[in-house]
Design a protein around this motif. Sequence first.
Motif, PDB file in Angstrom:
ATOM      1  N   HIS A 171       0.915  -1.186  -0.036  1.00  0.00           N
ATOM      2  CA  HIS A 171      -0.013  -0.044   0.178  1.00  0.00           C
ATOM      3  C   HIS A 171       0.821   1.314  -0.110  1.00  0.00           C
ATOM      4  CE1 HIS A 171      -0.303  -0.616   4.563  1.00  0.00           C
ATOM      5  NE2 HIS A 171       0.930  -0.631   4.267  1.00  0.00           N
ATOM      6  N   SER A 173       0.642   3.500   2.193  1.00  0.00           N
ATOM      7  CA  SER A 173       0.962   3.935   3.592  1.00  0.00           C
ATOM      8  C   SER A 173       2.272   4.082   4.113  1.00  0.00           C
ATOM      9  CB  SER A 173       0.092   3.299   4.617  1.00  0.00           C
ATOM     10  OG  SER A 173      -1.468   3.138   4.086  1.00  0.00           O
ATOM     11  N   GLN A 176       3.500   7.554   4.400  1.00  0.00           N
ATOM     12  CA  GLN A 176       3.135   8.474   5.703  1.00  0.00           C
ATOM     13  C   GLN A 176       4.574   8.332   6.631  1.00  0.00           C
ATOM     14  OE1 GLN A 176      -0.138   7.438   8.043  1.00  0.00           O
ATOM     15  NE2 GLN A 176      -1.346   6.666   6.257  1.00  0.00           N
ATOM     16  N   ARG A 197       0.285  -6.685  -4.896  1.00  0.00           N
ATOM     17  CA  ARG A 197      -0.278  -7.675  -3.957  1.00  0.00           C
ATOM     18  C   ARG A 197      -0.704  -8.936  -4.976  1.00  0.00           C
ATOM     19  NH1 ARG A 197      -4.812  -4.965   0.147  1.00  0.00           N
ATOM     20  NH2 ARG A 197      -3.373  -3.067   0.385  1.00  0.00           N
ATOM     21  N   GLN A 210      -2.243   3.316  -5.688  1.00  0.00           N
ATOM     22  CA  GLN A 210      -3.030   4.102  -4.661  1.00  0.00           C
ATOM     23  C   GLN A 210      -2.580   5.390  -4.589  1.00  0.00           C
ATOM     24  OE1 GLN A 210      -2.330   1.886  -0.819  1.00  0.00           O
ATOM     25  NE2 GLN A 210      -4.273   0.442  -1.471  1.00  0.00           N
ATOM     26  N   GLU A 212      -2.128   7.929  -1.149  1.00  0.00           N
ATOM     27  CA  GLU A 212      -2.235   7.855   0.376  1.00  0.00           C
ATOM     28  C   GLU A 212      -2.512   9.495   0.684  1.00  0.00           C
ATOM     29  OE1 GLU A 212      -1.901   5.270   1.863  1.00  0.00           O
ATOM     30  OE2 GLU A 212      -1.975   5.713   3.957  1.00  0.00           O
ATOM     31  N   THR A 254      -5.127   3.021  12.029  1.00  0.00           N
ATOM     32  CA  THR A 254      -6.184   4.422  12.315  1.00  0.00           C
ATOM     33  C   THR A 254      -7.042   3.967  13.444  1.00  0.00           C
ATOM     34  OG1 THR A 254      -7.234   3.561  10.264  1.00  0.00           O
ATOM     35  CG2 THR A 254      -6.400   5.719  10.008  1.00  0.00           C
ATOM     36  N   ALA A 307      -5.868  10.050   8.196  1.00  0.00           N
ATOM     37  CA  ALA A 307      -5.259   9.471   6.662  1.00  0.00           C
ATOM     38  C   ALA A 307      -6.323   8.788   5.977  1.00  0.00           C
ATOM     39  CB  ALA A 307      -4.020   8.498   7.321  1.00  0.00           C
ATOM     40  N   PHE A 308      -5.776   8.619   4.630  1.00  0.00           N
ATOM     41  CA  PHE A 308      -6.719   7.735   3.869  1.00  0.00           C
ATOM     42  C   PHE A 308      -6.041   7.129   2.758  1.00  0.00           C
ATOM     43  CE2 PHE A 308      -6.887  12.402   2.503  1.00  0.00           C
ATOM     44  CZ  PHE A 308      -6.578  12.352   1.076  1.00  0.00           C
TER      45      PHE A 308
HETATM   46  N1  DAH Z   1      -3.419   1.178   3.258  1.00  0.00           N
HETATM   47  C1  DAH Z   1      -4.759   0.599   3.340  1.00  0.00           C
HETATM   48  C2  DAH Z   1      -4.945  -0.574   2.255  1.00  0.00           C
HETATM   49  O1  DAH Z   1      -4.291  -0.409   1.286  1.00  0.00           O
HETATM   50  C3  DAH Z   1      -5.695   1.644   3.083  1.00  0.00           C
HETATM   51  C4  DAH Z   1      -5.904   2.727   3.995  1.00  0.00           C
HETATM   52  C5  DAH Z   1      -6.796   2.867   4.900  1.00  0.00           C
HETATM   53  C6  DAH Z   1      -4.903   3.954   4.225  1.00  0.00           C
HETATM   54  C7  DAH Z   1      -6.994   3.702   5.834  1.00  0.00           C
HETATM   55  C8  DAH Z   1      -4.870   4.928   5.026  1.00  0.00           C
HETATM   56  C9  DAH Z   1      -5.967   4.665   6.126  1.00  0.00           C
HETATM   57  O2  DAH Z   1      -4.008   5.905   5.170  1.00  0.00           O
HETATM   58  O3  DAH Z   1      -6.105   5.439   6.999  1.00  0.00           O
HETATM   59  O4  DAH Z   1      -6.096  -1.209   2.531  1.00  0.00           O
END
Ligand code: DAH
Length: 355
Positions: A171, A173, A176, A197, A210, A212, A254, A307-308
């Motif tokens: 991912h 992430s 971050q 993956r 993705q 982030e 999170t 975060a998302f």
């Molecule tokens: N990294 C997660 C994934 O790949 C997606 C994700 C969910 C990123 C919540 C985030 C978060 O920063 O806060 O499934």
Amino acid sequence: MSDLKNIHREYNSKLGNKLSLEQINQIKTELFGKNGLISTQFKILGKLSESERKQFASELNKIKEDLQNLISQKLKDIELSSINEKLENEKVDITLPARPIIKGKIHPVSQTIDAISSIFSEIGFSVEEGPDVENDYNNFSALNTPDNHPARDMHDTFYLDDEKKTLLRTHTSPVQIRTMMKDQPPFKIIAPGRTYRSDSDQTHSPMFHQVEGLHIDKNINMGNLKGCLNYFIKEFFEVDKIKMRFRPSHFPFTEPSAEVDIGYEIKDGKIIIGEGDKWLEILGCGMVHPNVLKNVKVDPNKFQGYAFGIGIDRLAMLKYGINDLRSFFECDYRWLNHFGFDPLDVPTNYRGLSR
Ligand code: DAH
């Protein structure tokens, strides 16, 4: 002998004039052709007495050499002046814009990344990058996902060594972690890029994309997260109203965590975003877990934020009406020609995000 001198004098003066290539070649034939003036002089040699012959031969060779030198000098001059003339007249203006004969196209995923970056930059996010080859710490441990955590199994990780220390990031992430390790808060970044993956079917590809998002500051709460995502979805799909719902979920990094669905309906075989009673999951998000902040030496009592993580390929499929994810990565030129974008059609909030 006087004949020879006359020839010499006459051609010396002829070759002193400005001549064309044809004229020089003409002179060459006149002098050295089969029945040329100099060639015929050689025939005389045999008829002369020995002493006369010696003197005549030496004179003849000198004159022959002199005229040949003059001619080759003349030819060189002509070559040079024709090169100069070409340089003078055939200038290439390298400042002119390129006019490609076969135009390349921008892949819909690249176009989507540009659109996403443009939308988030409007509200103060900058763009960060991280490597595709990550270490286990940034990808999992620092994100509050220690060894043996069940969430690790869900990622179908491609490990690159037997000790499972290096991997292809599952991912975005870990960006971050990289961002917060190298700087001090506040942070307001997005990080688009490739992720991997071990999974493949009509809606999953082993390599996918993705973006982030991370916003850490004082007094940031879920309301800020909701406002930010609401703005993004509306801008991205270019609609005034959007139906959006937050579903409770779980991510180790999170707390609380949520998954976000957007409402849609299908009208005449087309997906209409923002209306209807069907729901489509498009992202995961939440408030950054205090353990993550501690891992990157940010004090969770002073700073907090959200975060998302959004799946880019799915957004591109929805926006541009592409229904098989695998076609994105088949490198079919005809597909790219159809779904690709003009290289100069850079998406911005001002010029518009669609064609
Ligand atoms: N990294 C997660 C994934 O790949 C997606 C994700 C969910 C990123 C919540 C985030 C978060 O920063 O806060 O499934």
